[in-house]
Write an enzyme that holds these catalytic residues in place. Sequence first.
Site, PDB file in Angstrom:
ATOM      1  CG  ASP B 191      -1.995   0.985   1.167  1.00 35.54           C
ATOM      2  OD1 ASP B 191      -2.577   1.098   0.085  1.00 35.54           O
ATOM      3  OD2 ASP B 191      -2.246   1.668   2.175  1.00 35.54           O
ATOM      4  CG  LEU B 272     -10.556   7.889   1.471  1.00 29.23           C
ATOM      5  CD1 LEU B 272     -10.851   9.048   2.380  1.00 29.23           C
ATOM      6  CD2 LEU B 272     -11.442   7.949   0.241  1.00 29.23           C
ATOM      7  NE  ARG B 273      -1.807   4.551   1.815  1.00 34.32           N
ATOM      8  CZ  ARG B 273      -1.133   5.060   2.830  1.00 34.32           C
ATOM      9  NH1 ARG B 273      -0.279   6.017   2.607  1.00 34.32           N
ATOM     10  NH2 ARG B 273      -1.298   4.617   4.031  1.00 34.32           N
ATOM     11  N   GLY B 274      -6.026   5.240  -2.590  1.00 35.59           N
ATOM     12  CA  GLY B 274      -6.198   4.956  -4.018  1.00 35.59           C
ATOM     13  C   GLY B 274      -6.598   6.202  -4.784  1.00 35.59           C
ATOM     14  CB  THR B 277      -2.172   7.122  -5.473  1.00 37.08           C
ATOM     15  OG1 THR B 277      -2.088   6.934  -4.090  1.00 37.08           O
ATOM     16  CG2 THR B 277      -0.834   6.886  -6.107  1.00 37.08           C
TER      17      THR B 277
END
Lengths: 550, 334
Positions: B191, B272-274, B277
């Site tokens: 991740d 929410l990193r998706g 990024t």
Amino acid sequence: MTPDADSWARAALCLRLLLSAPGYLAGASIRMRASPDRDRLLSILQPLNMRRIHPSISDEQLFGGLDLSATLNYSQVIENKGILSDPRTMVVGMAERCGGDLAAKLAHQMDRDIGHCLIALDEGAEPDETLPPALAERLPFHIAPEGRMPKDWRVVPAGTLSVTPAAVSASATDAETLVLLAAQFGIDSLRVPLMALRVARVHAATHKRTSLEQTDLEVAACLVFPHRATRLPQAEPENEAPPPSNPETGQEAESDASSRMPEGDMLVEAVRALLPPDLLAGLVPAGTGRRTGGDGAGQKRKGNRRGRPLPSRPGRLDGRSRIDLIATLRAAAPWQPIRREAQPNTPGLLIRPSDIRLKRYVEQSDRLLIFTVDASGSAAVSRLNEAKGAVELLLAQAYAARDHVALISFRGSTADLLLPPTRSLVQTKRRLASLPGGGGTPLATGLQHALALATQTRSKGLTPTLIVLTDGRANIALDGSTNRTQAMEDAEQMAHVFRAHGIQTLVIDMSARPQATLKALAGQFDGQYLPLPRADAQALTGAVSAALQG
Amino acid sequence: MNTPFPFSAIVGQEAMKQAMVLTAVDPGIGGVLVFGDRGTGKSTAVRALAALLPPIRAVESCPVNSAKSAECPEWAELGSKKLVSRPTPVIDLPLGATEDRVVGALDIERALTRGEKAFEPGLLARANRGYLYIDEVNLLEDHIVDLLLDVAQSGENVVEREGLSIRHAARFVLVGSGNPEEGELRPQLLDRFGLSVEVRSPNDVTERVEVIKRRDAFETDHAAFMAHYSAEDAKIRDTILKARKRLPKIATPDAILEDCAALCIALGSDGLRGELTLLRTARALAAYQGRRKLSRDHLRAVAPSALSHRLRRDPLDEAGSGTRVLRTVDEVLG
């Protein structure tokens, strides 16, 4: 020439080339058991001044580190040189036991291309026991001579090369020929044609030529490609296969395609002649996957008791862990002058608890689930597909737990090991889908196979668990006769053996109504019994995972 | 032969090259993970990246490459405070590295010879404002992985050991490469990588021949080869520099933000990193291509690399998560 003699002649050629330019070629793997023949072979490489390393070598020996005693003596940092600091020839004994991390480190060093040469001695007995792929990939030669060494076998060293191999000029078509050839044999990695090109150059240099000739390419292809081939080239190169006259290779290729056509074919023939005879059996369908097996490394478990050593860590002695004396001393060493100032009268080394370093080991132990599936006619009628579905779902769980799985099916009068222990889900799925049904129920024979597999894998450090899916209507005895009573007795006999071996067992009853005999059999196993009349795959999975966790 | 193979000379592998260039445009994307077959040029590309990166300005004697002398850690004994230009650090983290090497440790030489307590910076210090490259990242030892996770998240390396109490900035771009056959990567570390790309051996014969030819030319006709491709590399470097300037000005329409969210919901990616990024990468791509406004095409181009490693894994899915992302992108973006 007989095939045996021929393989020895090839070995001689490999050694001759290797002796001429060890650093440029980067090494070879030698697959032979320890024997006088192998000693003789290695003695030929003696001029290379080899250093021996073993699979559990520590990083310090490889890469160098602080020389503690000298450092303390001279009050200045004195570093040991590691084996890999300078270009040299290394011999790895028992290279088939070499783990993935050591392989990665060695591979990285070889990629630096500073002139390391690695001779990997592969002593694997089983076809699955081979070099870690990361290493095999980087070694151009694979020396595996067959039979006894011929009496007149010898290697004529080429002496000092008057031509540097790197200076041998290669035409664009030479490179192209090698790439096309590699593609025809289903060799994916691009390192391989590059290595072949190097071998060809060395071969040319040993013959004092400054440009590559057809024979150089032929020799290189014959030495580098055969053991990596994953498929045979199509006899009649169609447009699909990359034939030498592939229209996509540009105008340059088209212009001289006609002149190169026979040459390409000749090379194909030359390599094809050297393909190992059992290649077809071991072939994987092109592009779909790769060989199973590999280094056979199970899942690693870290601990402080047994296994291969890992770098030590700070910790407290609690009676269960072992102290790493050297690391502890090293941690304490720099503090001696400071501590001495604080306690000038204490004799000896001043060691504080914070200096203590504990040993850690990594142990390879993993669970192997042996699915023994009844594919007889009685089972096939209604439940075989359900069982398949259940096994598939179980596989997904086994994957999550990093378990290995093996698949044995029994029907008719025999049992087959459909899938040796693997972690490859895709393979298991494929084999399972093509599992046929019908015939008698040789339950005991199936169990016998499972037992052989279980004891064999246990000696490799796996923990086998047996899962039997059957309807319990055993009707074929161990000796192959159709005798219901005898068949059941034999099955019970096998169950006793399983119990004696202490192998965890789960019997899943897939008949329409629970069978009392099967429940009794599960009792003989000292295992668990799961009657699953009219179960769907999902329920079966839930039951199995609950039973395994309990 | 210690000069790395030039980046522009790498044949094909567009996804990998694009991902690396984009992290150079916006280091905030958070690193690249390159997974793939053996012999596909993974390591070559990462090592080539170093030559491609624009130089940074740093305090000459600062061990952590600080941009201003005020930012230098107090424990560092600074000699010259002059600002000098130095190449962006690309630090190799070897597999066998000990904890001491990675985070830094007591300077043994000074402790032994002078009885002084001094800190010897480790690899993390050297990688500050640069790249940290881990080859065979999936074989890295767990406790080193834990360290890296901690530092990568906080951007600061805290050393509390051997009587030392020291902290310094450690903001770096993680670049990892590995072969999935040799082991999987822990999801936590997975991740942390902004982008992930899968590389395969090229199937096209022309391409394969070209690879071999270039590599051979690199080895035999080194000078001429380098002369040609360093010019190419310089062009990419210029584009990267221009893209960095343009990056803050890229307009992001609200519709694109909604697309991002819809895409991530449809894929069921964790956290929410998706989204973040995806957006950052798309903006970097827009900047690199010289656009002023973000469009769906940018999202489409970067979605596989930004999202494919954030999906829940379906072990029985043979197609791989890249295909799943592409399918969903087609469904959501139409």
